[in-house]
Design a protein around this motif. Structure first.
Motif, PDB file in Angstrom:
ATOM      1  N   ARG A  27       0.837  -1.206   0.000  1.00  0.00           N
ATOM      2  CA  ARG A  27       0.000   0.000   0.000  1.00  0.00           C
ATOM      3  C   ARG A  27       0.871   1.255   0.000  1.00  0.00           C
ATOM      4  NH1 ARG A  27      -3.119  -3.036   4.273  1.00  0.00           N
ATOM      5  NH2 ARG A  27      -4.733  -4.098   3.071  1.00  0.00           N
ATOM      6  N   VAL A  28       0.319   2.304  -0.585  1.00  0.00           N
ATOM      7  CA  VAL A  28       1.004   3.595  -0.671  1.00  0.00           C
ATOM      8  C   VAL A  28       0.112   4.649  -0.036  1.00  0.00           C
ATOM      9  CG1 VAL A  28       1.879   5.367  -2.241  1.00  0.00           C
ATOM     10  CG2 VAL A  28       2.168   2.953  -2.815  1.00  0.00           C
ATOM     11  N   MET A  29       0.665   5.420   0.915  1.00  0.00           N
ATOM     12  CA  MET A  29      -0.094   6.529   1.492  1.00  0.00           C
ATOM     13  C   MET A  29       0.193   7.764   0.661  1.00  0.00           C
ATOM     14  SD  MET A  29      -0.027   8.426   5.176  1.00  0.00           S
ATOM     15  CE  MET A  29      -0.673   7.067   6.099  1.00  0.00           C
ATOM     16  N   LEU A  30      -0.859   8.402   0.201  1.00  0.00           N
ATOM     17  CA  LEU A  30      -0.744   9.592  -0.613  1.00  0.00           C
ATOM     18  C   LEU A  30      -1.264  10.774   0.189  1.00  0.00           C
ATOM     19  CD1 LEU A  30      -0.054  10.726  -3.407  1.00  0.00           C
ATOM     20  CD2 LEU A  30      -2.400  10.213  -4.089  1.00  0.00           C
ATOM     21  N   LYS A  31      -0.348  11.619   0.640  1.00  0.00           N
ATOM     22  CA  LYS A  31      -0.733  12.792   1.420  1.00  0.00           C
ATOM     23  C   LYS A  31      -1.033  13.930   0.450  1.00  0.00           C
ATOM     24  CE  LYS A  31       0.599  15.709   5.219  1.00  0.00           C
ATOM     25  NZ  LYS A  31       1.647  16.171   6.086  1.00  0.00           N
ATOM     26  N   VAL A  32      -2.242  14.463   0.533  1.00  0.00           N
ATOM     27  CA  VAL A  32      -2.681  15.518  -0.380  1.00  0.00           C
ATOM     28  C   VAL A  32      -3.243  16.691   0.419  1.00  0.00           C
ATOM     29  CG1 VAL A  32      -3.219  13.887  -2.232  1.00  0.00           C
ATOM     30  CG2 VAL A  32      -4.998  14.522  -0.623  1.00  0.00           C
ATOM     31  N   ASP A  33      -3.352  17.833  -0.259  1.00  0.00           N
ATOM     32  CA  ASP A  33      -4.008  18.957   0.392  1.00  0.00           C
ATOM     33  C   ASP A  33      -5.523  18.706   0.386  1.00  0.00           C
ATOM     34  OD1 ASP A  33      -4.842  19.446  -2.181  1.00  0.00           O
ATOM     35  OD2 ASP A  33      -3.732  21.298  -2.422  1.00  0.00           O
ATOM     36  N   SER A  34      -6.271  19.622   0.925  1.00  0.00           N
ATOM     37  CA  SER A  34      -7.718  19.403   1.023  1.00  0.00           C
ATOM     38  C   SER A  34      -8.470  20.108  -0.090  1.00  0.00           C
ATOM     39  CB  SER A  34      -8.225  19.874   2.384  1.00  0.00           C
ATOM     40  OG  SER A  34      -7.940  21.252   2.540  1.00  0.00           O
ATOM     41  N   GLY A  35      -7.810  20.256  -1.236  1.00  0.00           N
ATOM     42  CA  GLY A  35      -8.426  20.942  -2.371  1.00  0.00           C
ATOM     43  C   GLY A  35      -9.570  20.150  -2.977  1.00  0.00           C
ATOM     44  N   VAL A  45     -12.512   5.173  -3.451  1.00  0.00           N
ATOM     45  CA  VAL A  45     -12.725   3.745  -3.745  1.00  0.00           C
ATOM     46  C   VAL A  45     -11.707   3.255  -4.761  1.00  0.00           C
ATOM     47  CG1 VAL A  45     -14.320   2.094  -4.794  1.00  0.00           C
ATOM     48  CG2 VAL A  45     -15.163   3.751  -3.123  1.00  0.00           C
ATOM     49  N   LYS A  46     -11.519   4.018  -5.832  1.00  0.00           N
ATOM     50  CA  LYS A  46     -10.570   3.621  -6.879  1.00  0.00           C
ATOM     51  C   LYS A  46      -9.149   3.572  -6.318  1.00  0.00           C
ATOM     52  CE  LYS A  46     -11.073   4.219 -11.273  1.00  0.00           C
ATOM     53  NZ  LYS A  46     -11.300   4.726 -12.601  1.00  0.00           N
ATOM     54  N   ALA A  47      -8.805   4.568  -5.514  1.00  0.00           N
ATOM     55  CA  ALA A  47      -7.461   4.604  -4.932  1.00  0.00           C
ATOM     56  C   ALA A  47      -7.224   3.372  -4.064  1.00  0.00           C
ATOM     57  CB  ALA A  47      -7.287   5.882  -4.112  1.00  0.00           C
ATOM     58  N   ARG A  48      -8.198   3.035  -3.262  1.00  0.00           N
ATOM     59  CA  ARG A  48      -8.041   1.875  -2.372  1.00  0.00           C
ATOM     60  C   ARG A  48      -7.887   0.578  -3.165  1.00  0.00           C
ATOM     61  NH1 ARG A  48      -8.236   0.954   3.242  1.00  0.00           N
ATOM     62  NH2 ARG A  48      -7.502  -1.175   3.406  1.00  0.00           N
TER      63      ARG A  48
END
Length: 115
Positions: A27-35, A45-48
């Motif tokens: 698994r990869v954690m993708l840290k993103v802003d809240s945009g 769902v797709k990301a998971r």
């Protein structure tokens, strides 16, 4: 918007981690802003299913919670110092009213007929 970020995720980010999968150790954690689009249910769902866990930041706290924003000030300060040193070493005694960081990235090469 939601569709644009989903498209960006599927066409760009997933290619960076071709071995990502929804299994332990892959698994990869993708840290993103809240945009816009970051909490789109279709994206989550797709990301998971691809093995990505989306970790959004808290809204309106970018300068406090994002590492790149916290480190940008010291990076920029050091960059200006390095650029000024490089400029002084290259130009020497010649003076100019233009600050080195206004010139941008200097590309040196060839021969200088003066020195």
């Amino acid at each position: 918007n939601d569709e644009e970020f989903l498209k960006y995720f599927t066409t760009n980010l997933t290619k960076l981690y071709p071995d990502a999968a929804d299994v332990p150790g892959k698994r990869v954690m993708l840290k993103v802003d809240s945009g816009p689009g970051r909490l789109n249910p279709e994206l989550l769902v797709k990301a998971r299913t691809y093995g990505f866990l989306i970790y959004p930041g808290v809204p309106n706290t970018t300068a406090v919670t994002q590492e790149t924003d916290q480190n940008y000030g010291p990076f920029k300060t050091q960059f200006h110092k390095n650029l000024e040193e490089l400029n002084n070493a290259r130009v020497g005694e010649c003076t100019t009213s233009i600050a080195p960081w206004l010139v941008g990235l200097l590309v040196f090469g060839g021969q200088d007929p003066v020195s």
